[in-house]
Design a protein around this motif. Structure first.
Motif, PDB file in Angstrom:
ATOM      1  N   VAL A  78       0.865  -1.175   0.000  1.00 17.33           N
ATOM      2  CA  VAL A  78       0.000   0.000   0.000  1.00 17.33           C
ATOM      3  C   VAL A  78       0.905   1.228   0.000  1.00 17.33           C
ATOM      4  N   VAL A  79       0.751   2.075  -0.993  1.00 17.59           N
ATOM      5  CA  VAL A  79       1.601   3.256  -1.103  1.00 17.59           C
ATOM      6  C   VAL A  79       0.952   4.427  -0.374  1.00 17.59           C
ATOM      7  N   VAL A  80       1.766   5.052   0.490  1.00 15.91           N
ATOM      8  CA  VAL A  80       1.366   6.261   1.205  1.00 15.91           C
ATOM      9  C   VAL A  80       2.393   7.325   0.840  1.00 15.91           C
ATOM     10  N   LEU A  81       1.914   8.429   0.304  1.00 13.02           N
ATOM     11  CA  LEU A  81       2.794   9.494  -0.166  1.00 13.02           C
ATOM     12  C   LEU A  81       2.725  10.679   0.791  1.00 13.02           C
ATOM     13  N   PHE A  82       3.897  11.163   1.197  1.00 12.98           N
ATOM     14  CA  PHE A  82       3.981  12.329   2.071  1.00 12.98           C
ATOM     15  C   PHE A  82       4.747  13.441   1.361  1.00 12.98           C
ATOM     16  N   ARG A  83       4.215  14.657   1.430  1.00 17.66           N
ATOM     17  CA  ARG A  83       4.948  15.861   1.042  1.00 17.66           C
ATOM     18  C   ARG A  83       5.166  16.625   2.331  1.00 17.66           C
ATOM     19  N   TYR A  84       6.341  17.218   2.473  1.00 17.30           N
ATOM     20  CA  TYR A  84       6.601  17.951   3.711  1.00 17.30           C
ATOM     21  C   TYR A  84       7.547  19.121   3.458  1.00 17.30           C
ATOM     22  N   ARG A  85       7.427  20.134   4.308  1.00 17.20           N
ATOM     23  CA  ARG A  85       8.342  21.265   4.275  1.00 17.20           C
ATOM     24  C   ARG A  85       8.238  22.030   5.592  1.00 17.20           C
ATOM     25  N   LEU A  86       9.250  22.832   5.838  1.00 12.58           N
ATOM     26  CA  LEU A  86       9.277  23.716   6.997  1.00 12.58           C
ATOM     27  C   LEU A  86       9.425  25.134   6.478  1.00 12.58           C
ATOM     28  N   ARG A  87       8.501  26.014   6.870  1.00 20.32           N
ATOM     29  CA  ARG A  87       8.582  27.441   6.529  1.00 20.32           C
ATOM     30  C   ARG A  87       8.523  28.209   7.825  1.00 20.32           C
ATOM     31  N   GLY A  88       9.623  28.900   8.122  1.00 21.42           N
ATOM     32  CA  GLY A  88       9.695  29.581   9.402  1.00 21.42           C
ATOM     33  C   GLY A  88       9.691  28.534  10.498  1.00 21.42           C
ATOM     34  N   GLU A  89       8.739  28.633  11.400  1.00 22.60           N
ATOM     35  CA  GLU A  89       8.622  27.645  12.477  1.00 22.60           C
ATOM     36  C   GLU A  89       7.413  26.744  12.286  1.00 22.60           C
ATOM     37  N   LYS A  90       6.839  26.753  11.073  1.00 18.22           N
ATOM     38  CA  LYS A  90       5.658  25.937  10.791  1.00 18.22           C
ATOM     39  C   LYS A  90       5.999  24.846   9.782  1.00 18.22           C
ATOM     40  N   GLY A  91       5.853  23.613  10.244  1.00 14.27           N
ATOM     41  CA  GLY A  91       6.087  22.471   9.377  1.00 14.27           C
ATOM     42  C   GLY A  91       4.759  21.914   8.890  1.00 14.27           C
ATOM     43  N   THR A  92       4.728  21.528   7.639  1.00 15.01           N
ATOM     44  CA  THR A  92       3.512  20.970   7.047  1.00 15.01           C
ATOM     45  C   THR A  92       3.814  19.618   6.421  1.00 15.01           C
ATOM     46  N   VAL A  93       2.956  18.659   6.717  1.00 15.86           N
ATOM     47  CA  VAL A  93       3.009  17.346   6.068  1.00 15.86           C
ATOM     48  C   VAL A  93       1.663  17.160   5.382  1.00 15.86           C
ATOM     49  N   ILE A  94       1.704  16.809   4.099  1.00 20.87           N
ATOM     50  CA  ILE A  94       0.489  16.510   3.351  1.00 20.87           C
ATOM     51  C   ILE A  94       0.584  15.049   2.911  1.00 20.87           C
ATOM     52  N   MET A  95      -0.425  14.297   3.238  1.00 16.42           N
ATOM     53  CA  MET A  95      -0.401  12.852   3.017  1.00 16.42           C
ATOM     54  C   MET A  95      -1.470  12.414   2.023  1.00 16.42           C
ATOM     55  N   ARG A  96      -1.120  11.398   1.260  1.00 19.11           N
ATOM     56  CA  ARG A  96      -2.107  10.769   0.375  1.00 19.11           C
ATOM     57  C   ARG A  96      -1.940   9.257   0.418  1.00 19.11           C
TER      58      ARG A  96
END
Length: 176
Positions: A78-96
């Motif tokens: 089962v493939v789970v894809l994560f995109r992530y980045r840190l901007r300033g002090e806010k980190g974001t993970v987007i998952m599919r």
């Protein structure tokens, strides 16, 4: 013990929060969030790279149930894809999560997987390891060159024609 075949975003959200804040997996003083996008691909444009986006593709064990005929099946791919980045002090993970189609119905409908909590934890710990390495410059403490699960699970051969990730060209290989 019954296996969950339901896609439960809250399981991922709650486990993400537990690992992040209770276990201090990313203890760098930044605030991280997890979101879902069911249309994202593993392609990162030049512009997205400039904005700091990185991709991690994880291969997990999950269970499916056909929405039409209710047939259930396990999958170790089962493939789970994560995109992530840190901007300033806010980190974001987007998952599919990617779905699979039913072998019996062959109706081109992709059902989303259900996961055991242990599998969710494993996937998120691997993600956090990638974040520590690629965002914070730490050594990858789990770098065995593989994104597969630690325990071997035997299922039928993977049918690429029924796999949404395979059809879209998204592979289980771990690319840094």
């Amino acid at each position: 013990m019954s296996r969950s075949t339901d896609w439960v975003p809250s399981l991922w959200m709650d486990t993400f929060e537990e690992l992040l804040y209770d276990d201090n997996e990313l203890d760098y003083g930044d605030q991280w969030t997890l979101n879902f996008n069911y249309n994202q691909t593993d392609e990162v444009t030049k512009e997205e790279r400039k904005r700091g986006w990185k991709v991690y593709c994880h291969c997990a064990y999950g269970d499916f149930q056909c929405g039409s005929c209710s047939k259930t099946w396990p999958s170790a791919r089962v493939v789970v894809l994560f995109r992530y980045r840190l901007r300033g002090e806010k980190g974001t993970v987007i998952m599919r999560p990617f779905g699979q189609a039913c072998r019996r119905c062959r109706d081109d409908e992709f059902d989303l997987p259900g996961f055991a909590k242990k599998e969710v934890e494993h996937a998120l710990l691997r993600l956090f390891s990638k974040v520590r390495k690629n965002i914070y410059g730490d050594e990858d403490d789990d770098d065995n060159g593989s994104s597969t699960c630690s325990t071997k699970v035997y299922t039928r051969p993977h049918e690429a024609s029924l796999c949404q990730a395979c059809i879209m060209g998204v592979c289980c290989q771990d690319e840094d």
